[in-house]
Design a protein around this motif. Structure first.
Motif, PDB file in Angstrom:
ATOM      1  N   ARG A   1      23.062  43.963 114.486  1.00 45.70           N
ATOM      2  CA  ARG A   1      23.929  45.072 114.082  1.00 45.70           C
ATOM      3  C   ARG A   1      24.976  45.332 115.153  1.00 45.70           C
ATOM      4  O   ARG A   1      24.680  45.300 116.346  1.00 45.70           O
ATOM      5  CB  ARG A   1      23.101  46.329 113.850  1.00 45.70           C
ATOM      6  CG  ARG A   1      23.944  47.471 113.344  1.00 45.70           C
ATOM      7  CD  ARG A   1      23.129  48.518 112.612  1.00 45.70           C
ATOM      8  NE  ARG A   1      24.034  49.508 112.092  1.00 45.70           N
ATOM      9  CZ  ARG A   1      24.075  50.769 112.511  1.00 45.70           C
ATOM     10  NH1 ARG A   1      23.234  51.186 113.422  1.00 45.70           N
ATOM     11  NH2 ARG A   1      24.939  51.617 112.001  1.00 45.70           N
TER      12      ARG A   1
ATOM     13  N   HIS B   1      27.671  47.917 116.875  1.00 43.64           N
ATOM     14  CA  HIS B   1      27.967  49.338 117.108  1.00 43.64           C
ATOM     15  C   HIS B   1      29.343  49.397 117.770  1.00 43.64           C
ATOM     16  O   HIS B   1      29.518  48.919 118.885  1.00 43.64           O
ATOM     17  CB  HIS B   1      26.900  49.971 118.002  1.00 43.64           C
ATOM     18  CG  HIS B   1      25.510  49.735 117.512  1.00 43.64           C
ATOM     19  ND1 HIS B   1      24.852  50.619 116.691  1.00 43.64           N
ATOM     20  CD2 HIS B   1      24.658  48.693 117.692  1.00 43.64           C
ATOM     21  CE1 HIS B   1      23.651  50.152 116.405  1.00 43.64           C
ATOM     22  NE2 HIS B   1      23.503  48.977 116.998  1.00 43.64           N
TER      23      HIS B   1
ATOM     24  N   ASP C   1      23.431  44.486 118.903  1.00 43.84           N
ATOM     25  CA  ASP C   1      22.020  44.630 119.246  1.00 43.84           C
ATOM     26  C   ASP C   1      21.219  43.394 118.827  1.00 43.84           C
ATOM     27  O   ASP C   1      21.744  42.484 118.188  1.00 43.84           O
ATOM     28  CB  ASP C   1      21.430  45.931 118.688  1.00 43.84           C
ATOM     29  CG  ASP C   1      21.308  45.977 117.176  1.00 43.84           C
ATOM     30  OD1 ASP C   1      21.189  44.915 116.542  1.00 43.84           O
ATOM     31  OD2 ASP C   1      21.322  47.092 116.621  1.00 43.84           O
TER      32      ASP C   1
ATOM     33  N   TRP D   1      17.319  44.927 123.998  1.00 40.14           N
ATOM     34  CA  TRP D   1      17.855  45.307 122.696  1.00 40.14           C
ATOM     35  C   TRP D   1      19.339  45.000 122.585  1.00 40.14           C
ATOM     36  O   TRP D   1      19.898  44.983 121.494  1.00 40.14           O
ATOM     37  CB  TRP D   1      17.641  46.786 122.443  1.00 40.14           C
ATOM     38  CG  TRP D   1      16.239  47.182 122.105  1.00 40.14           C
ATOM     39  CD1 TRP D   1      15.120  46.401 122.149  1.00 40.14           C
ATOM     40  CD2 TRP D   1      15.811  48.465 121.666  1.00 40.14           C
ATOM     41  NE1 TRP D   1      14.019  47.127 121.785  1.00 40.14           N
ATOM     42  CE2 TRP D   1      14.414  48.406 121.478  1.00 40.14           C
ATOM     43  CE3 TRP D   1      16.468  49.661 121.431  1.00 40.14           C
ATOM     44  CZ2 TRP D   1      13.671  49.492 121.050  1.00 40.14           C
ATOM     45  CZ3 TRP D   1      15.733  50.754 121.017  1.00 40.14           C
ATOM     46  CH2 TRP D   1      14.342  50.664 120.813  1.00 40.14           C
TER      47      TRP D   1
ATOM     48  N   GLY E   1      25.764  53.324 119.410  1.00 35.18           N
ATOM     49  CA  GLY E   1      27.102  53.770 119.013  1.00 35.18           C
ATOM     50  C   GLY E   1      27.626  54.847 119.949  1.00 35.18           C
ATOM     51  O   GLY E   1      28.810  54.842 120.321  1.00 35.18           O
ATOM     52  N   SER E   2      26.760  55.761 120.351  1.00 31.81           N
ATOM     53  CA  SER E   2      27.150  56.809 121.304  1.00 31.81           C
ATOM     54  C   SER E   2      27.452  56.220 122.672  1.00 31.81           C
ATOM     55  O   SER E   2      28.376  56.656 123.358  1.00 31.81           O
ATOM     56  CB  SER E   2      26.033  57.850 121.438  1.00 31.81           C
ATOM     57  OG  SER E   2      25.828  58.501 120.222  1.00 31.81           O
TER      58      SER E   2
ATOM     59  N   HIS F   1      19.001  56.698 127.847  1.00 30.23           N
ATOM     60  CA  HIS F   1      18.585  56.759 126.439  1.00 30.23           C
ATOM     61  C   HIS F   1      17.272  56.012 126.196  1.00 30.23           C
ATOM     62  O   HIS F   1      16.864  55.851 125.040  1.00 30.23           O
ATOM     63  CB  HIS F   1      19.686  56.170 125.545  1.00 30.23           C
ATOM     64  CG  HIS F   1      20.898  57.030 125.433  1.00 30.23           C
ATOM     65  ND1 HIS F   1      21.067  57.957 124.425  1.00 30.23           N
ATOM     66  CD2 HIS F   1      22.013  57.126 126.199  1.00 30.23           C
ATOM     67  CE1 HIS F   1      22.221  58.568 124.578  1.00 30.23           C
ATOM     68  NE2 HIS F   1      22.815  58.087 125.651  1.00 30.23           N
TER      69      HIS F   1
ATOM     70  N   ASN G   1      19.065  43.018 116.633  1.00 32.49           N
ATOM     71  CA  ASN G   1      18.880  42.894 115.182  1.00 32.49           C
ATOM     72  C   ASN G   1      20.150  42.402 114.481  1.00 32.49           C
ATOM     73  O   ASN G   1      20.192  42.341 113.258  1.00 32.49           O
ATOM     74  CB  ASN G   1      18.451  44.230 114.573  1.00 32.49           C
ATOM     75  CG  ASN G   1      17.046  44.621 114.977  1.00 32.49           C
ATOM     76  OD1 ASN G   1      16.224  43.770 115.303  1.00 32.49           O
ATOM     77  ND2 ASN G   1      16.767  45.915 114.978  1.00 32.49           N
TER      78      ASN G   1
ATOM     79  N   ARG H   1      16.289  54.788 119.941  1.00 34.41           N
ATOM     80  CA  ARG H   1      16.702  54.201 118.662  1.00 34.41           C
ATOM     81  C   ARG H   1      17.983  53.414 118.881  1.00 34.41           C
ATOM     82  O   ARG H   1      18.849  53.817 119.647  1.00 34.41           O
ATOM     83  CB  ARG H   1      16.931  55.298 117.632  1.00 34.41           C
ATOM     84  CG  ARG H   1      15.654  56.043 117.325  1.00 34.41           C
ATOM     85  CD  ARG H   1      15.927  57.218 116.425  1.00 34.41           C
ATOM     86  NE  ARG H   1      14.702  57.999 116.319  1.00 34.41           N
ATOM     87  CZ  ARG H   1      14.156  58.352 115.181  1.00 34.41           C
ATOM     88  NH1 ARG H   1      14.732  58.038 114.053  1.00 34.41           N
ATOM     89  NH2 ARG H   1      13.057  59.041 115.168  1.00 34.41           N
ATOM     90  N   ARG H   2      18.090  52.330 118.176  1.00 36.19           N
ATOM     91  CA  ARG H   2      19.264  51.469 118.333  1.00 36.19           C
ATOM     92  C   ARG H   2      20.552  52.155 117.885  1.00 36.19           C
ATOM     93  O   ARG H   2      21.626  51.817 118.375  1.00 36.19           O
ATOM     94  CB  ARG H   2      19.050  50.156 117.582  1.00 36.19           C
ATOM     95  CG  ARG H   2      18.100  49.215 118.308  1.00 36.19           C
ATOM     96  CD  ARG H   2      17.779  47.988 117.479  1.00 36.19           C
ATOM     97  NE  ARG H   2      16.885  47.095 118.175  1.00 36.19           N
ATOM     98  CZ  ARG H   2      15.561  47.247 118.239  1.00 36.19           C
ATOM     99  NH1 ARG H   2      14.976  48.282 117.659  1.00 36.19           N
ATOM    100  NH2 ARG H   2      14.822  46.374 118.899  1.00 36.19           N
ATOM    101  N   ARG H   3      20.454  53.118 116.991  1.00 31.61           N
ATOM    102  CA  ARG H   3      21.678  53.779 116.533  1.00 31.61           C
ATOM    103  C   ARG H   3      22.356  54.555 117.664  1.00 31.61           C
ATOM    104  O   ARG H   3      23.532  54.888 117.575  1.00 31.61           O
ATOM    105  CB  ARG H   3      21.403  54.666 115.337  1.00 31.61           C
ATOM    106  CG  ARG H   3      20.587  55.885 115.634  1.00 31.61           C
ATOM    107  CD  ARG H   3      20.434  56.731 114.396  1.00 31.61           C
ATOM    108  NE  ARG H   3      19.536  57.850 114.677  1.00 31.61           N
ATOM    109  CZ  ARG H   3      18.946  58.544 113.778  1.00 31.61           C
ATOM    110  NH1 ARG H   3      19.137  58.273 112.509  1.00 31.61           N
ATOM    111  NH2 ARG H   3      18.167  59.534 114.108  1.00 31.61           N
ATOM    112  N   GLU H   4      21.625  54.834 118.741  1.00 31.74           N
ATOM    113  CA  GLU H   4      22.209  55.504 119.905  1.00 31.74           C
ATOM    114  C   GLU H   4      23.204  54.603 120.637  1.00 31.74           C
ATOM    115  O   GLU H   4      23.987  55.074 121.455  1.00 31.74           O
ATOM    116  CB  GLU H   4      21.106  55.958 120.862  1.00 31.74           C
ATOM    117  CG  GLU H   4      20.219  57.040 120.275  1.00 31.74           C
ATOM    118  CD  GLU H   4      19.057  57.393 121.184  1.00 31.74           C
ATOM    119  OE1 GLU H   4      19.283  57.550 122.396  1.00 31.74           O
ATOM    120  OE2 GLU H   4      17.932  57.513 120.671  1.00 31.74           O
TER     121      GLU H   4
END
Length: 154
Positions: free
Chosen positions: A127, A129, A123, A86, A8-9, A80, A125, A3-6
């Motif tokens: 977004r 992070h 990313d 991405w 941030g990590s 990941h 998209n 997932r793209r939200r990863e």
């Protein structure tokens, strides 16, 4: 499933390592050596493009560090299961002589001026992070610092 939200990590891991005292360049703290790039300039900001392994202002002194963090980025993306496609860009910015912030800079906790670091991953998209780190540092001065015994072994 990745997932793209990863991202941030991943940004947090990169900036944490970059800010660390273990970020050595020739056995000295990397942030202090980077500070030397801008100590005589009006702008006290250094920008690092990890995807393209570039630093601004330019200097060949940091090629090994750029390669190390570029490889770290690649490794973290693989762990990941995030495809490189991405990731549009990965930039680290370091602002030296930053504005003192009570919440992040603890007065007299370390020598030097406040320093603010940011890792920004954009990313595909659109977004962003972000991850931040704060520190105090001063320009590299070998007469005031001890060289790590790891120098030359990295």
């Amino acid at each position: 499933m990745a997932r793209r939200r990863e991202l941030g990590s991943i940004a947090s891991g990169i900036i944490g390592s970059f800010n660390s005292r273990n970020n050595d360049i020739d056995g000295y703290w990397g942030i202090g050596k980077i500070y030397n790039l801008v100590v005589t300039r009006e702008s006290k900001t250094v920008s690092i493009d990890l995807k393209n392994k570039a630093i601004s202002p330019t200097s060949n002194e940091f090629d090994a560090m750029l390669t190390f963090y570029h490889n770290m980025l690649t490794c973290l993306l693989e762990k990941h299961d995030i495809p490189l496609e991405w990731v549009t860009s990965v930039n680290i910015s370091v602002e030296f002589e930053a504005t003192y912030e009570d919440k992040y800079h603890y007065w007299r906790s370390a020598l030097g001026n406040p320093c603010k670091l940011q890792c920004e991953i954009l990313d595909d998209n659109g977004r962003i992070h972000n991850a931040y780190a704060y520190n105090n540092c001063r320009p590299h001065d070998p007469s005031r610092e001890n060289q790590s015994s790891r120098a030359g072994n990295l």
